[in-house]
Design a protein around this motif. Structure first.
Motif, short mmCIF file in Angstrom:
data_model
loop_
_atom_site.label_atom_id
_atom_site.label_comp_id
_atom_site.label_asym_id
_atom_site.label_seq_id
_atom_site.Cartn_x
_atom_site.Cartn_y
_atom_site.Cartn_z
N ILE A 89 0.83 -1.01 -0.03
CA ILE A 89 -0.06 0.11 0.14
C ILE A 89 0.81 1.13 0.04
N GLU A 90 0.54 2.16 -0.88
CA GLU A 90 1.47 3.36 -0.94
C GLU A 90 0.55 4.56 -0.74
N ILE A 91 0.57 5.35 0.35
CA ILE A 91 -0.15 6.67 0.47
C ILE A 91 0.73 7.88 0.29
N ARG A 105 4.89 8.40 0.26
CA ARG A 105 5.56 9.45 -0.42
C ARG A 105 5.18 10.72 0.25
N THR A 106 6.39 11.25 0.86
CA THR A 106 6.40 12.26 1.73
C THR A 106 6.24 13.41 0.99
N THR A 142 10.24 8.63 -0.42
CA THR A 142 9.31 7.58 0.21
C THR A 142 9.92 7.06 1.36
N ARG A 143 9.13 6.81 2.31
CA ARG A 143 9.52 6.05 3.59
C ARG A 143 8.52 4.93 4.04
#
Lengths: 336, 336
Positions: free
Chosen positions: A240-242, A315-316, A321-322
Motif C-alpha cells: 500500500i502506498e499513501i 510518499r513524503t 518515500t519512507r
C-alpha cells in the motif's frame, strides 16, 4: 438514586444491584428488549447473516473534549460492526465499576451512552454490572458487544485488497488521540481539539448503496492509520502506498502533535474509516461520502500495489518515500 | 511467547498486541470464524430467533478449587443463553489485563477457556484485548458475550410462573461460593469443596425435549437461590414456597457455611438452574434431568402459589415458615 456513591453491594446480584439497574440503567436505556429483564435479549432479525463483535473501553480520563467513555463505547462497537458492512441491531453493555465511584459520574456516562445509542438508532438490549473493591479497577470500565445483520452480496474482509484498488479515508485523523492526551496532560489549546468519536454505520450503508463491492473496510482506532494499513497489507498480501500530502490533518492536530512529539499516523481515531475499493468506483464513493456528515472530509489517500506485499510506504512532502511500520510499542495507553 | 510478563504495549493495537493475539489467543481458540481476523464474527444461523447476553467476570482469586476465571467466563455466559432456552452458537471474549500479569497465568486461563468452549461445543468467535497500567485493575477481568438460537415454540421468561407450577433445582447449591471463599481465606477442608461451574445448555435442551412448555428458567449465580426466586416471584407476580428439607446441600457445603457464617441460599452457583414448570410435567422432567451428568442431583424444591404475590417463603425443618428475602447487601464480592 438513594446513594451518592457506588457501594460493593451495587454489584452483589441482590436488591441493591436491582436498585441500581432499576433506578439508573433501565431509565436510561429503556426499550422493549431490555424490559424483558431476562439474562439475554432475543432478536428476530430479518436477514440471515449476522455480525458479532466485542470491545472493552478503559479510556482514561473518563471525560475528554467532545466525549466520554460512554458514547465512545457505543460508537466504537457500532463502528466495528459497520466496517464489516453490517447494520447494527443491538448492543450489550457490561460495566465494571470501582467501589466509591460517584453515582453522578456514572449517570452522566450512562446518559451519554443512551444519547449515542438513540442517535445511532441502535438499542442497548442486555447488560451486566460488576463492582470491585476500591483500588481493584480505575473508576470504570465498559464492555460493549454488538450484533448486526449483513445484506446479501456484501463481502468485506481484510484479505480482499487487490492490486490497483484505491484507499479512501473518511475523515481527519488524530483528533481522538490528541483530545484524550491533552485532557490527560492538562494542556489547553487556543482552538480545542475534540474527539472525532461518532457512529459510522450510516456512512457505510451510503457507501454500500453506491458500491456493494467494497473490498476492505476498517476503522483505524488504537495504532492509528499506520497500523490499520499494515494489517490490511499483511492480510491481503499486497503493498500500500499513501501520499502524505493527501492526509486530512487539521492544523490544530498537527500543532499538538509537533508539541507533544506524536505522529498523527499512529494516533487513535474513533470516527473515521479506511475503505479499499475498486478504482472504477472511487470517485462515486468519494462524492457520496462527502454528502454525509460523517464523511465530509473524505479523501483518497493512496493505492494498492502488487509489489512489496505486506509493506506500507508513504510518499513524503519532500518527494521521498519512507516505510510506514505498524506501531511497535505503546504511545498512548488507555486511549479507548 | 517472547515475553514472560504482559506489558502495556500488549494492549496497544500495534505489533506487540498482534504478537499476543497470534501467539496466545489464536492458537488457543482457533476456529474458522475467529480466523476471519476481522473486527466481527459473521454467523449464518439456521433459525431466526436469537438470544444475546453479556457478563463480565472479576472473580478473585483467578484460580479456585475446580476452576478458574477462564472456564467460569465460558460456562457463565453459555448458561445465561441456555436458561433462555437458546442453543449457544458463539461467544466473544474481551480481556482487560493488568500490566505485569504473568503470561503463564494468562495462558493457563486461556487454555481453560478453550477447554470449556470445546467441551461445550461453543466457539469463541471474536475478541478484544486491553491492557491497563499496574494498579489500574486487579490482574485480569474477562467479559464474555454470547449469541444463541431459540427454537420455535420455546417461550421462557421470568414473568411466566403460574399458580400450581413446580420449582425444580438441577443440582447442589452453594459449592461455587464456598470454593471461592475457601480459596480466598486460605481454608482447607478435609473433603475439598469444588466449584459447580459447568455448562448447562445440554441439560436445558434435554429438558425442552421432554417439555417445550417450561415457564421460567434461571441460573442462581450471584445472590443465590434466594435472590433468583425473589426475582421470579416479583416478575411473575406470584408467591413461591420452598421446602428446606428438599434443598440439595452437601454436608461439606453445610459444614463450611456453619463455619463461615454463610447461608447456602445466598451463595453463588455456576452450574445449577432453577426451572418453574407445569406440575403435570415435573416428574418426567426430573427423571430426564437426573439422566444427565449436569442434573444428577435434580430435585423438586417448591411450588408456585397465587397468594402472597412477590413473596418467597420456606417451610423450615422444624415445621415453621420463614420469609426468604432477596440478598440485601454484599456477602462475597467478586465471586464471579
Amino acid at each position: 438514586m438513594r446513594h451518592t456513591h457506588i457501594l460493593l453491594a451495587h454489584g452483589s446480584g441482590g436488591s441493591m444491584m436491582h436498585d441500581l439497574i432499576r433506578e439508573l440503567f433501565l431509565p436510561a436505556f429503556d426499550n422493549p428488549l431490555l424490559q424483558q429483564s431476562n439474562d439475554q435479549a432475543v432478536f428476530d432479525p430479518q436477514t440471515k447473516r449476522l455480525a458479532f463483535t466485542t470491545d472493552s473501553y478503559v479510556v482514561q480520563p473518563l471525560f475528554f473534549p467532545g466525549g466520554c467513555i460512554g458514547d465512545l463505547a457505543v460508537h466504537g462497537t457500532i463502528n466495528d460492526l459497520a466496517v464489516g458492512g453490517a447494520v447494527p441491531i443491538g448492543l450489550s453493555a457490561g460495566f465494571i465499576i470501582e467501589e466509591g465511584l460517584e453515582v453522578e459520574i456514572l449517570q452522566r456516562i450512562v446518559d451519554a451512552m443512551k444519547l449515542a445509542a438513540d442517535n445511532a438508532g441502535v438499542p442497548i438490549v442486555t447488560g451486566d454490572t460488576k463492582v470491585v473493591e476500591r483500588g481493584a479497577c480505575d473508576k470504570l470500565f465498559i464492555n460493549t458487544s454488538g450484533i448486526g445483520v449483513i445484506a446479501d452480496g456484501v463481502n468485506i474482509d481484510g484479505a480482499n485488497a487487490r492490486d490497483g484498488d484505491v484507499v479512501l479515508l473518511s475523515g481527519c485523523i488524530g483528533e481522538h488521540g490528541v483530545a484524550v492526551m491533552s485532557e490527560r496532560k492538562g494542556i489547553r489549546f487556543s482552538t480545542p481539539v475534540v474527539t472525532d468519536s461518532k457512529a459510522l454505520h450510516r456512512l457505510v450503508q451510503r457507501m454500500l448503496d453506491v458500491c456493494s463491492d467494497i473490498h476492505v473496510m476498517r476503522d483505524p482506532t488504537r495504532g492509528g492509520v499506520a497500523s490499520t494499513l499494515n494489517e490490511i497489507a499483511s492480510q491481503s498480501g499486497v503493498g500500500i502506498e499513501i501520499d502524505e500530502a493527501s492526509l486530512p490533518i487539521t492544523p490544530e492536530v498537527q500543532g499538538a502533535c509537533d508539541l507533544l512529539g506524536l505522529d498523527p499516523l499512529y494516533l487513535a481515531n474513533e470516527g473515521a474509516l479506511i475503505a479499499i475499493v475498486p478504482a472504477v468506483h472511487s470517485d462515486a464513493l468519494l462524492a457520496a461520502m462527502r454528502e454525509t456528515p460523517e464523511g465530509v472530509n473524505a479523501r483518497m489517500i493512496g493505492t494498492v500495489l502488487s509489489d512489496t506485499p505486506g509493506l506500507v510506504r508513504m510518499r513524503t512532502g519532500i518527494g521521498g518515500t519512507r516505510i510506514v511500520n505498524m506501531l511497535s510499542g505503546e504511545i498512548l495507553p488507555r486511549i479507548c
